[in-house]
Design an enzyme around this catalytic site. Structure first.
Site, mmCIF file in Angstrom:
data_model
loop_
_atom_site.group_PDB
_atom_site.id
_atom_site.type_symbol
_atom_site.label_atom_id
_atom_site.label_comp_id
_atom_site.label_asym_id
_atom_site.label_seq_id
_atom_site.Cartn_x
_atom_site.Cartn_y
_atom_site.Cartn_z
ATOM 1 N N ILE A 121 0.801 -1.215 0.000
ATOM 2 C CA ILE A 121 0.000 0.000 0.000
ATOM 3 C C ILE A 121 0.840 1.274 0.000
ATOM 4 O O ILE A 121 0.349 2.349 -0.341
ATOM 5 C CB ILE A 121 -0.967 0.013 1.220
ATOM 6 N N TYR A 122 2.131 1.178 0.359
ATOM 7 C CA TYR A 122 2.949 2.388 0.434
ATOM 8 C C TYR A 122 3.042 3.023 -0.949
ATOM 9 O O TYR A 122 3.534 2.403 -1.894
ATOM 10 C CB TYR A 122 4.345 2.080 0.960
ATOM 11 N N THR A 123 2.597 4.258 -1.034
ATOM 12 C CA THR A 123 2.482 4.996 -2.299
ATOM 13 C C THR A 123 1.920 4.095 -3.407
ATOM 14 O O THR A 123 2.404 4.096 -4.537
ATOM 15 C CB THR A 123 3.825 5.642 -2.720
#
Length: 356
Positions: free
Chosen positions: A59-61
């Site tokens: 989900i990070y960026t």
């Protein structure tokens, strides 16, 4: 403790650096992160200091963070097996697809395959369940993770932000079934967030899991940038994480006082406090710039005195859920009144005289 003095993570054979490089800031997609060039510079700084532990998440960026890490691994001259690389699953990158996220078998396998592709690697060392999927049977999740271990696509299993009772249930099932156990927990922990001491910390220590704190600076609140009545702070994240409240400033100011005594940054003090807590294995750190990362890494040289630790402990002491206080204070006194056990002397209790 230098970055290359490694720690065994939980009840496993995996050795990691005392500070883990988190990559939630990698990528400018959300308007406040680091460019790919700056992200690669931070990875190089961390590696040059001897660090071996890199953590990311799908989900990070929106997947870009994993791609940045993957590009670095491909472009740099390093041995993949010399890196402990971890990522997380659960978060849905495909709105409208009910199997695009969560912890069911279909979801976790497709998320793993997608992460491996973005990371440009054949395996990840730790695969973390990022949040609790209350709709998926935990047996299905655990069996799916064990199958990924058997297939060689992941080496170890970790949990993040899962209630203590559910984590304990999962660990018990994994041991009973002979499936891959949970070796570590990621949880929010800092001088401004200590409530995990009530259940998660003792559960982790009792069940062989290492504790990996995230947000040890509480979204930058403990970095030294925030001052009571100080007006606006030059940070792009305040719109998302907010600002400290009045009670937070009592702790922030105590950290600043200790930092002034030692001639170091507030961030170094806050990180040194977290790292010294019983049960903590490797602490997740993150930054948007190399200079911020250097300050965080320098905290490994900081040793707080007993007086300074006590000062910080007292000002940040949390109110824990029942029966934490009962177990900490009353129960030992009832069992061992007037006796010293494991270095702790229990006070005597006034009791009515009994006849012989």
């Amino acid at each position: 403790m230098p970055l290359d003095h490694f720690i065994t993570l939980g009840r496993s054979g995996l050795r990691v650096s005392p500070l883990c490089l988190g990559t939630v800031t990698f990528g400018e997609d959300f308007g406040w992160g680091a460019s790919e060039e700056e992200s690669h510079a931070m990875l190089s700084e961390y590696r040059d200091r001897g660090g071996n532990f890199i953590d990311t998440a799908n989900i990070y960026t929106a997947g870009h963070s994993e791609e940045i890490v993957g590009n670095y691994l491909r472009q740099s001259d390093l041995r993949r097996d010399g890196i402990v690389l971890s990522t997380k699953f659960y978060c849905n990158l495909f709105p409208g697809d009910p199997n695009g996220g969560g912890a069911g078998r279909k979801a976790l396998i497709q998320q793993c395959e997608a992460s491996l592709k973005r990371l440009q690697t054949d395996y990840v060392d730790i695969y973390w369940l990022h949040n609790w999927d209350q709709t998926a049977p935990i047996e299905e999740t655990l069996r799916g993770l064990d199958d990924l271990v058997t297939a060689g696509k992941i080496r170890y299993v970790g949990f993040s932000d899962i209630p203590a009772w559910k984590t304990a249930e999962a660990q018990t099932i994994a041991h009973f079934r002979g499936w891959a156990p949970i070796i570590a927990l990621q949880l929010e922990y800092s001088l401004l967030e200590r409530t995990s001491e009530g259940e998660l910390f003792p559960m982790s220590q009792g069940m062989g899991m290492g504790v990996m704190p995230w947000s040890p600076l509480k979204s930058g609140f403990l970095s030294g940038k925030f001052k009571r009545g100080g007006g606006d702070v030059d940070t792009r994240r305040t719109g998302m994480v907010g600002v400290p409240n009045e009670a937070d400033y009592d702790i922030i100011e105590a950290v600043a006082e200790v930092a002034a005594e030692l001639g170091i940054s507030s961030a170094s003090v806050a990180l040194a406090w977290v790292r010294s807590r019983a049960g903590v294995s490797s602490t997740l750190i993150g930054a948007r710039r190399v200079d911020q990362l250097k300050v965080n890494l320098d905290s490994l040289d900081v040793v707080l005195s007993a007086r300074q630790m006590s000062k910080l402990d007292d000002v940040s002491k949390p109110k824990l859920n029942f029966p934490a206080e009962n177990n900490e204070t009353l129960a030992p006194m009832l069992a061992f009144p007037g006796v010293t056990v494991d270095g702790r002397t229990m006070p005597s209790m006034a009791r009515p005289q009994t006849s012989s």
